[in-house]
Design an enzyme around this catalytic site. Structure first.
Site, PDB file in Angstrom:
ATOM      1  N   LYS A   1       0.843  -1.200   0.000  1.00  0.00           N
ATOM      2  CA  LYS A   1       0.000   0.000   0.000  1.00  0.00           C
ATOM      3  C   LYS A   1       0.879   1.252   0.000  1.00  0.00           C
ATOM      4  CE  LYS A   1      -3.987  -2.208   2.180  1.00  0.00           C
ATOM      5  NZ  LYS A   1      -4.808  -2.431   3.386  1.00  0.00           N
TER       6      LYS A   1
ATOM      7  N   GLN B   1      -4.623  -1.727   9.541  1.00  0.00           N
ATOM      8  CA  GLN B   1      -4.661  -3.010   8.854  1.00  0.00           C
ATOM      9  C   GLN B   1      -5.365  -4.061   9.723  1.00  0.00           C
ATOM     10  OE1 GLN B   1      -3.570  -3.340   5.678  1.00  0.00           O
ATOM     11  NE2 GLN B   1      -4.239  -5.468   5.635  1.00  0.00           N
TER      12      GLN B   1
ATOM     13  N   ASP C   1     -10.659   3.410   4.100  1.00  0.00           N
ATOM     14  CA  ASP C   1     -11.195   2.051   3.961  1.00  0.00           C
ATOM     15  C   ASP C   1     -12.711   2.086   3.741  1.00  0.00           C
ATOM     16  OD1 ASP C   1      -9.277  -0.012   4.108  1.00  0.00           O
ATOM     17  OD2 ASP C   1      -9.081   0.198   6.282  1.00  0.00           O
TER      18      ASP C   1
HETATM   19  N1  GUN Z   1      -7.339  -6.584   5.821  1.00  0.00           N
HETATM   20  C1  GUN Z   1      -7.778  -7.248   4.717  1.00  0.00           C
HETATM   21  N2  GUN Z   1      -8.320  -6.393   3.828  1.00  0.00           N
HETATM   22  C2  GUN Z   1      -8.258  -5.166   4.386  1.00  0.00           C
HETATM   23  C3  GUN Z   1      -8.657  -3.871   3.952  1.00  0.00           C
HETATM   24  O1  GUN Z   1      -9.217  -3.665   2.860  1.00  0.00           O
HETATM   25  N3  GUN Z   1      -8.399  -2.851   4.829  1.00  0.00           N
HETATM   26  C4  GUN Z   1      -7.802  -3.052   6.033  1.00  0.00           C
HETATM   27  N4  GUN Z   1      -7.617  -1.989   6.818  1.00  0.00           N
HETATM   28  N5  GUN Z   1      -7.422  -4.239   6.455  1.00  0.00           N
HETATM   29  C5  GUN Z   1      -7.646  -5.284   5.635  1.00  0.00           C
END
Ligand code: GUN
Length: 291
Positions: free
Chosen positions: A54, A98, A121
């Protein structure tokens, strides 16, 4: 004739280029780049990879990316204090924690703590409410990615029967809202659904987001349907989706592979959300931007 295989890597690359152009425009307008902060609690190896990817993608798009890694023993109060600090930091346009987080932490408390305008998100109650109301807000990334793939592949949406298998907050629920907004007739299926194969066979658009390796078989697919596989299952044979690809590709009209399908779209739309959040926070008119 086998299905058209939708190339998620190529579509994600296009979105990321659009975002990079948009970031250049934002910098020209505001003299600073949009800022994204990724928070990771603990050292889960998969989270480590996601977070690194990311940050790398955000930097490649011209954004300022910051990674914060906290110890596994972090308390809710400590995490809250960090989130509050980032909420108040004008250089931060978007942040995410996350998932999954260690068990002493509460995902709902986190989702409620992050300022909705910075919740890239799209998991905050306010943003999910906006999505349901059809108001502008941060929309969860993966379902947006699925919609972009459907749009680019010119899959007919108006009046189509869509079945979403899975009712998670991250994919299933927001996906159903986005399909509904495009005038699909949507059914959300889950583990208690009776005769799931028969229901799936009614779907012009079938979104699989259950996290069960190759659960959806070729004979569950309506001929000519668009099959969007959100599954990312690690098995002894490697990564696979929720759909038995080799069977379904012979029946579907469109299908996404795993890997290289929906997966790359999630980060692409995280970047798009961050750019959009930056514009929104700056009070810009979002029309004509990549966001
Ligand atoms: N863990 C798995 N997918 C995601 C996501 O799209 N965002 C976040 N913050 N954690 C995740």
């Amino acid at each position: 004739m086998p299905a058209h295989v939708i190339d998620g890597k190529a579509t994600a690359a296009t979105v990321r280029e659009e975002v990079a152009d948009g970031v250049a425009g934002f910098v020209a307008l505001h003299g600073r780049a949009p800022g994204l902060v990724g928070i990771q609690v603990g050292d889960d190896p998969a989270s480590e990879i996601y977070q690194a990817n990311k940050a790398k993608a955000a930097e490649a798009a011209g954004m300022v990316a910051r990674r914060i890694t906290l110890p596994d023993s972090t308390t809710q109060a400590e995490l809250d204090a960090l989130i509050d600090e980032l909420n108040a930091d004008d250089a931060v346009d978007g942040m995410l924690v996350q998932l999954p987080v260690p068990e002493q932490l509460s995902e709902p408390l986190i989702a409620n703590r992050i300022h909705p305008d910075k919740d890239v998100d799209g998991f905050a109650p306010v943003n999910l409410g906006r999505l349901m109301r059809g108001e502008p807000g941060n929309v969860p990334c993966t379902p947006q990615g699925v919609m972009r793939m459907l749009r680019d592949a010119e899959v007919p949406l108006v009046g189509a029967r869509a079945v979403v298998v899975g009712r998670s907050l991250i994919v299933g629920k927001p996906q159903s809202m986005l399909l509904l907004a495009e005038h699909c007739t949507v059914t959300v299926a889950h583990s208690r659904t009776v005769d799931l194969p028969a229901l799936c066979r009614t779907a012009d658009i079938l979104v699989a987001a259950v996290g069960r390796p190759e659960m959806i078989r070729g004979d569950w697919v309506k001929p000519g349907a668009a099959v969007m596989d959100v599954g990312m299952n690690r098995t002894d044979d490697g990564l696979c989706g929720d759909v038995a690809f080799d069977e379904a590709v012979e029946v579907a009209g469109w299908i996404t592979p795993v890997p290289g399908g929906v997966g790359p779209m999630t980060i692409a739309y995280l970047l798009a959300n961050t750019l959009e959040a930056a514009h929104r926070r700056a009070g810009d008119n979002l029309k004509g931007t990549a966001a």
